[in-house]
Design an enzyme around this catalytic site. Structure first.
Site, PDB file in Angstrom:
ATOM      1  N   LYS A   1       7.611  84.399  41.133  1.00  0.00           N
ATOM      2  CA  LYS A   1       7.820  85.297  42.274  1.00  0.00           C
ATOM      3  C   LYS A   1       7.666  86.739  41.802  1.00  0.00           C
ATOM      4  O   LYS A   1       8.210  87.121  40.768  1.00  0.00           O
ATOM      5  CB  LYS A   1       9.233  85.049  42.827  1.00  0.00           C
ATOM      6  CG  LYS A   1       9.546  85.687  44.145  1.00  0.00           C
ATOM      7  CD  LYS A   1      10.952  85.258  44.572  1.00  0.00           C
ATOM      8  CE  LYS A   1      11.342  85.888  45.887  1.00  0.00           C
ATOM      9  NZ  LYS A   1      12.738  85.528  46.261  1.00  0.00           N
TER      10      LYS A   1
ATOM     11  N   HIS B   1       8.488  89.476  43.691  1.00  0.00           N
ATOM     12  CA  HIS B   1       9.353  90.405  44.424  1.00  0.00           C
ATOM     13  C   HIS B   1      10.793  89.901  44.345  1.00  0.00           C
ATOM     14  O   HIS B   1      11.042  88.820  43.802  1.00  0.00           O
ATOM     15  CB  HIS B   1       8.904  90.516  45.885  1.00  0.00           C
ATOM     16  CG  HIS B   1       8.945  89.208  46.618  1.00  0.00           C
ATOM     17  ND1 HIS B   1       7.950  88.268  46.500  1.00  0.00           N
ATOM     18  CD2 HIS B   1       9.863  88.677  47.469  1.00  0.00           C
ATOM     19  CE1 HIS B   1       8.240  87.202  47.249  1.00  0.00           C
ATOM     20  NE2 HIS B   1       9.401  87.424  47.839  1.00  0.00           N
TER      21      HIS B   1
END
Length: 221
Positions: free
Chosen positions: A102, A104
């Site tokens: 991921k 973010h």
């Protein structure tokens, strides 16, 4: 310990996590039984299997600091086992991985506690051993130490294809290659013992010969 193993086998059969018939495994083998941990899919069954995992780990005597669950089945199993361990007086952190990193929020591919110390990898079974290899790499890359693999069922099958069978099972190969113990709640031997006792499981005795033949063909010593 033996009672725990037999109790688990009966529980898994009752929950239809272990089924009998004719199934094709990932290796393309026709197996007379199939184990699907994804069917521990309600609160009661997940709580019970987590208790089996936790007690098996404690009984093993292995020193550990935290749990790691490989995506996807290992995520639920590791987190539930952490809850069961806490109920037994052993509160330890746990973490798991995403299939895709991921970029973010918290970011990265690891969710949960920071990987540190001696880490137990919690999964359902070991087939090709891919998830374990990936888990070992992630744990070591974080500076932690994979200290054991904890699984529900050791199928005790020789690794490799039918025309090139290894002398070792997938579990034995993982243990040898990474120099870490693999601890199982129960094994094919425990399942066969259950099938061999008509008084304990009269409806299951009919599958004994098929499982015996499969073990004779693919079983590792």
């Amino acid at each position: 310990m033996k009672n725990l193993k037999q109790e688990f086998i009966h529980f898994a059969v009752d929950a239809e996590v272990i089924r009998f018939g004719e199934f094709v495994t990932k290796a393309g083998r026709k197996s007379p039984y199939f184990f699907n941990a994804g069917l521990f899919n309600n609160g009661e069954n997940l709580g019970r299997v987590a208790n089996f995992y936790a007690q098996t780990l404690l009984d093993s005597g292995i020193a550990f600091d935290m749990l790691f669950g490989p995506a996807y089945k290992g995520i639920t199993l590791a987190s539930a086992t952490a809850v069961a361990l806490a109920a037994k007086g052993r509160n330890v952190p746990f973490a798991y991985n995403r299939k895709e990193a991921k970029d973010h929020g918290e970011g990265g591919s690891i969710v949960g506690a920071k990987l540190a110390g001696r880490v137990v990898i919690v999964d359902d079974v070991i087939s090709a051993g891919t998830s374990v290899r990936e888990s070992v790499e992630m744990i070591r890359a974080a500076g932690a130490t994979p200290c054991a693999v904890l699984i529900a069922l050791d199928r005790m099958e020789r690794a490799g294809s039918d025309d090139h069978l290894s002398a070792l099972s997938a579990v034995q190969e993982i243990s040898k290659n990474f120099d870490i113990p693999v601890v199982a709640i129960a094994s094919l031997n425990d399942l066969f013992e259950c099938l061999s006792h008509a008084e304990a499981a009269p409806a299951l005795v009919q599958y004994k010969d098929a499982v015996a033949a499969y073990r004779q063909k693919y079983g590792a010593v």
